[in-house]
Design a protein around this motif. Structure first.
Motif, PDB file in Angstrom:
ATOM      1  N   SER A 183       0.827  -1.211   0.000  1.00 42.48           N
ATOM      2  CA  SER A 183       0.000   0.000   0.000  1.00 42.48           C
ATOM      3  C   SER A 183       0.859   1.257   0.000  1.00 42.48           C
ATOM      4  O   SER A 183       0.373   2.335  -0.342  1.00 42.48           O
ATOM      5  CB  SER A 183      -0.951   0.007   1.202  1.00 42.48           C
TER       6      SER A 183
ATOM      7  N   VAL B 276      -2.917   2.908  -3.706  1.00 39.85           N
ATOM      8  CA  VAL B 276      -4.086   2.026  -3.718  1.00 39.85           C
ATOM      9  C   VAL B 276      -4.161   1.218  -5.012  1.00 39.85           C
ATOM     10  O   VAL B 276      -4.381   0.005  -4.980  1.00 39.85           O
ATOM     11  CB  VAL B 276      -5.381   2.845  -3.491  1.00 39.85           C
TER      12      VAL B 276
ATOM     13  N   HIS C 139      -1.658  -1.520  -5.141  1.00 44.30           N
ATOM     14  CA  HIS C 139      -2.043  -2.581  -4.205  1.00 44.30           C
ATOM     15  C   HIS C 139      -3.127  -3.466  -4.829  1.00 44.30           C
ATOM     16  O   HIS C 139      -3.053  -4.693  -4.748  1.00 44.30           O
ATOM     17  CB  HIS C 139      -2.536  -1.964  -2.893  1.00 44.30           C
TER      18      HIS C 139
ATOM     19  N   ILE D 184      -8.290  -3.658  -1.037  1.00 42.71           N
ATOM     20  CA  ILE D 184      -7.764  -2.744  -0.012  1.00 42.71           C
ATOM     21  C   ILE D 184      -8.861  -1.857   0.574  1.00 42.71           C
ATOM     22  O   ILE D 184      -8.852  -1.567   1.765  1.00 42.71           O
ATOM     23  CB  ILE D 184      -6.592  -1.898  -0.560  1.00 42.71           C
TER      24      ILE D 184
ATOM     25  N   LEU E 279      -1.486   2.081   4.717  1.00 39.74           N
ATOM     26  CA  LEU E 279      -2.933   1.805   4.694  1.00 39.74           C
ATOM     27  C   LEU E 279      -3.787   3.026   5.012  1.00 39.74           C
ATOM     28  O   LEU E 279      -5.020   2.954   4.946  1.00 39.74           O
ATOM     29  CB  LEU E 279      -3.260   0.673   5.671  1.00 39.74           C
TER      30      LEU E 279
END
Length: 184
Positions: free
Chosen positions: A3, A7, A10, A91, A161
């Motif tokens: 991450s 985003v 990911h 995610i 994150l």
């Protein structure tokens, strides 16, 4: 950790991994392995809870119990999201609560303790099994180094994150998880 690259990156990585871990055979093997970990972790906790003495023994016991509990809730959430809410458990699914106040007051310790418990468990087992120094570090110092690495990795993971602690904008379809209403 991926991450940290954003985003979209990911999501691309997870889509690649899903080709393997969502294959029916691989997913079945993973679920069986996790189920065994849950059962054995709880059994070991109940068996050894009154006999552990040192820091690393207690760390192994309690981190194993937390990981067992985490696996139950984590898998329940994933399968609920995937099969009942019909959401992509990417995610956004994983970080919706982490990036929404006041839900993050639950999810920060929930995920943080999971990562800490993972490294705590490894650290404790390393302490128990390792008998020789490496690069002049005693097994105890090696175990402390593993635990320290886990704590640092925990912070770095939260950094990624949460979009560098600025928050990730959660797409509207995930709002039902965080009870966020949009005006139309």
């Amino acid at each position: 950790m991926f991450s940290l690259f954003g985003v979209e990156q990911h999501i691309q990585l997870m889509n690649s991994f899903r080709l393997v871990y969502r294959h029916i055979l691989a997913e079945t093997i993973l679920l069986i392995a996790i189920f065994i970990q849950i059962i054995s972790g709880i059994k070991l906790f109940l068996k050894k809870k009154k006999t552990v003495t040192g820091f690393f023994e207690k760390l192994q016991l309690w981190s194993g119990l937390y990981l067992s509990i985490f696996f139950v809730f984590h898998l329940a959430a994933i399968f609920m999201g995937r099969y009942f809410l019909n959401l992509d458990t990417n995610i956004y699914f994983g970080v919706a609560g982490l990036n929404t106040f006041p839900l993050n007051l639950f999810f920060i310790p929930y995920y943080g303790l999971a990562i800490f418990s993972f490294f705590g468990h490894i650290s404790a087992i390393h302490y128990k099994k390792m008998k020789h120094p490496i690069f002049g570090l005693t097994p105890k110092k090696q175990s402390i180094l593993i635990l320290t690495f886990g704590i640092i990795l925990n912070i770095v993971t939260f950094y990624g994150l949460t979009n560098k602690f600025k928050g990730i904008k959660i797409p509207e379809e995930y709002n039902l998880m965080i009870e966020k209403k949009t005006n139309r």
